[in-house]
Design a protein around this motif. Structure first.
Motif, PDB file in Angstrom:
ATOM      1  N   LEU A  22       0.852  -1.187   0.000  1.00  0.00           N
ATOM      2  CA  LEU A  22       0.000   0.000   0.000  1.00  0.00           C
ATOM      3  C   LEU A  22       0.891   1.241   0.000  1.00  0.00           C
ATOM      4  O   LEU A  22       1.978   1.240   0.569  1.00  0.00           O
ATOM      5  N   CYS A  23       0.416   2.289  -0.632  1.00  0.00           N
ATOM      6  CA  CYS A  23       1.125   3.576  -0.608  1.00  0.00           C
ATOM      7  C   CYS A  23       1.004   4.173   0.794  1.00  0.00           C
ATOM      8  O   CYS A  23       0.158   3.745   1.592  1.00  0.00           O
ATOM      9  N   HIS A  24       1.810   5.166   1.085  1.00  0.00           N
ATOM     10  CA  HIS A  24       1.717   5.810   2.397  1.00  0.00           C
ATOM     11  C   HIS A  24       0.378   6.526   2.575  1.00  0.00           C
ATOM     12  O   HIS A  24      -0.032   6.830   3.680  1.00  0.00           O
ATOM     13  N   CYS A  25      -0.365   6.756   1.469  1.00  0.00           N
ATOM     14  CA  CYS A  25      -1.708   7.342   1.551  1.00  0.00           C
ATOM     15  C   CYS A  25      -2.768   6.248   1.683  1.00  0.00           C
ATOM     16  O   CYS A  25      -3.966   6.519   1.631  1.00  0.00           O
ATOM     17  N   LEU A  26      -2.318   4.988   1.853  1.00  0.00           N
ATOM     18  CA  LEU A  26      -3.161   3.803   2.035  1.00  0.00           C
ATOM     19  C   LEU A  26      -3.964   3.424   0.794  1.00  0.00           C
ATOM     20  O   LEU A  26      -4.907   2.659   0.871  1.00  0.00           O
ATOM     21  N   GLN A  27      -3.563   3.938  -0.364  1.00  0.00           N
ATOM     22  CA  GLN A  27      -4.179   3.545  -1.637  1.00  0.00           C
ATOM     23  C   GLN A  27      -3.465   2.308  -2.162  1.00  0.00           C
ATOM     24  O   GLN A  27      -2.263   2.142  -1.959  1.00  0.00           O
ATOM     25  N   PRO A  28      -4.187   1.438  -2.856  1.00  0.00           N
ATOM     26  CA  PRO A  28      -3.511   0.269  -3.444  1.00  0.00           C
ATOM     27  C   PRO A  28      -2.566   0.713  -4.564  1.00  0.00           C
ATOM     28  O   PRO A  28      -2.759   1.747  -5.188  1.00  0.00           O
ATOM     29  N   ARG A  43      10.589  -3.664 -12.879  1.00  0.00           N
ATOM     30  CA  ARG A  43       9.216  -3.580 -12.391  1.00  0.00           C
ATOM     31  C   ARG A  43       9.188  -2.760 -11.103  1.00  0.00           C
ATOM     32  O   ARG A  43      10.085  -2.872 -10.277  1.00  0.00           O
ATOM     33  N   PHE A  44       8.136  -1.964 -10.972  1.00  0.00           N
ATOM     34  CA  PHE A  44       7.996  -1.167  -9.761  1.00  0.00           C
ATOM     35  C   PHE A  44       6.527  -1.000  -9.416  1.00  0.00           C
ATOM     36  O   PHE A  44       5.648  -1.160 -10.258  1.00  0.00           O
ATOM     37  N   PHE A  45       6.291  -0.706  -8.138  1.00  0.00           N
ATOM     38  CA  PHE A  45       4.939  -0.430  -7.680  1.00  0.00           C
ATOM     39  C   PHE A  45       4.729   1.068  -7.739  1.00  0.00           C
ATOM     40  O   PHE A  45       5.622   1.843  -7.393  1.00  0.00           O
ATOM     41  N   LYS A  46       3.545   1.463  -8.183  1.00  0.00           N
ATOM     42  CA  LYS A  46       3.248   2.889  -8.221  1.00  0.00           C
ATOM     43  C   LYS A  46       1.850   3.132  -7.699  1.00  0.00           C
ATOM     44  O   LYS A  46       0.951   2.306  -7.843  1.00  0.00           O
ATOM     45  N   CYS A  47       1.698   4.281  -7.111  1.00  0.00           N
ATOM     46  CA  CYS A  47       0.412   4.758  -6.609  1.00  0.00           C
ATOM     47  C   CYS A  47      -0.178   5.656  -7.691  1.00  0.00           C
ATOM     48  O   CYS A  47       0.535   6.452  -8.299  1.00  0.00           O
ATOM     49  N   ASP A  48      -1.472   5.536  -7.948  1.00  0.00           N
ATOM     50  CA  ASP A  48      -2.104   6.375  -8.967  1.00  0.00           C
ATOM     51  C   ASP A  48      -2.068   7.851  -8.577  1.00  0.00           C
ATOM     52  O   ASP A  48      -2.106   8.718  -9.442  1.00  0.00           O
ATOM     53  N   VAL A  49      -1.969   8.132  -7.287  1.00  0.00           N
ATOM     54  CA  VAL A  49      -1.937   9.521  -6.823  1.00  0.00           C
ATOM     55  C   VAL A  49      -0.507  10.054  -6.772  1.00  0.00           C
ATOM     56  O   VAL A  49      -0.218  11.145  -7.243  1.00  0.00           O
ATOM     57  N   HIS A  50       0.417   9.268  -6.212  1.00  0.00           N
ATOM     58  CA  HIS A  50       1.767   9.745  -5.949  1.00  0.00           C
ATOM     59  C   HIS A  50       2.829   9.258  -6.941  1.00  0.00           C
ATOM     60  O   HIS A  50       3.958   9.711  -6.901  1.00  0.00           O
ATOM     61  N   GLY A  51       2.518   8.296  -7.795  1.00  0.00           N
ATOM     62  CA  GLY A  51       3.508   7.809  -8.750  1.00  0.00           C
ATOM     63  C   GLY A  51       4.365   6.709  -8.153  1.00  0.00           C
ATOM     64  O   GLY A  51       3.875   5.847  -7.430  1.00  0.00           O
ATOM     65  N   PHE A  52       5.673   6.764  -8.425  1.00  0.00           N
ATOM     66  CA  PHE A  52       6.612   5.714  -8.010  1.00  0.00           C
ATOM     67  C   PHE A  52       6.571   5.488  -6.506  1.00  0.00           C
ATOM     68  O   PHE A  52       6.570   6.427  -5.719  1.00  0.00           O
ATOM     69  N   LEU A  53       6.532   4.201  -6.109  1.00  0.00           N
ATOM     70  CA  LEU A  53       6.548   3.870  -4.684  1.00  0.00           C
ATOM     71  C   LEU A  53       7.819   3.092  -4.336  1.00  0.00           C
ATOM     72  O   LEU A  53       8.634   3.555  -3.545  1.00  0.00           O
TER      73      LEU A  53
END
Length: 154
Positions: A22-28, A43-53
């Motif tokens: 989960l992002c620090h904003c708790l979004q998947p 490969r990387f995880f990204k948040c739709d709000v914040h981008g790269f995680l």
């Protein structure tokens, strides 16, 4: 990813055994692939709000893998530019053909206009073949690079 470089990513649909943080904003988050010069194919995880995680794959790619991916990416970009140019040429040829049709209805040079129309149609057919070839070879190149990487990972 460095702040001074441009980034590009693609989403990945097959994610059967991957745990998504989960992002620090708790979004998947979603799993994406980086296509930057520094991290091609990572490969990387990204948040739709914040981008790269964070990176999904912790290991950096080998130099030859990186070089292969960059070459494949650059070839796809060149072919995309060539497709764009061919489409513009096709549009121009269509405009010329329309002009020939207008002239045909108003002028007595039917044989000359028919000959010009045949030439333009032949060019359009050749442009279509070139576009199909570019798309085929770019997809094939990407497929080969992907298969090589998957086989080396096994």
């Amino acid at each position: 990813m460095a702040s001074g470089q441009t980034s590009s990513s693609a989403s990945i649909s097959s994610t059967a055994s991957i745990i998504f943080p989960l992002c620090h904003c708790l979004q998947p988050t979603t799993l994406s692939i980086s296509w930057t010069d520094a991290n091609p194919g990572r490969r990387f995880f990204k948040c739709d709000v914040h981008g790269f995680l964070e990176w999904s794959d912790k290991d950096l790619p080998c130099q030859w893998q990186k070089r292969s991916l960059l070459e494949a990416r650059d070839k796809i970009r060149r072919q995309a530019a060539e497709i764009k140019a061919l489409r513009e040429a096709f549009s121009t040829a269509n405009a010329q053909l329309a002009a020939v049709e207008v002239n045909r209805s108003t002028g007595p040079n039917d044989d000359l206009l028919i000959h010009i129309e045949e030439i333009v149609k032949a060019q359009i057919i050749q442009s279509d073949k070139n576009i199909r070839n570019c798309v085929f070879f770019s997809c094939a190149g990407f497929f080969v690079a992907t298969v090589v990487l998957l086989l080396l990972k096994i």
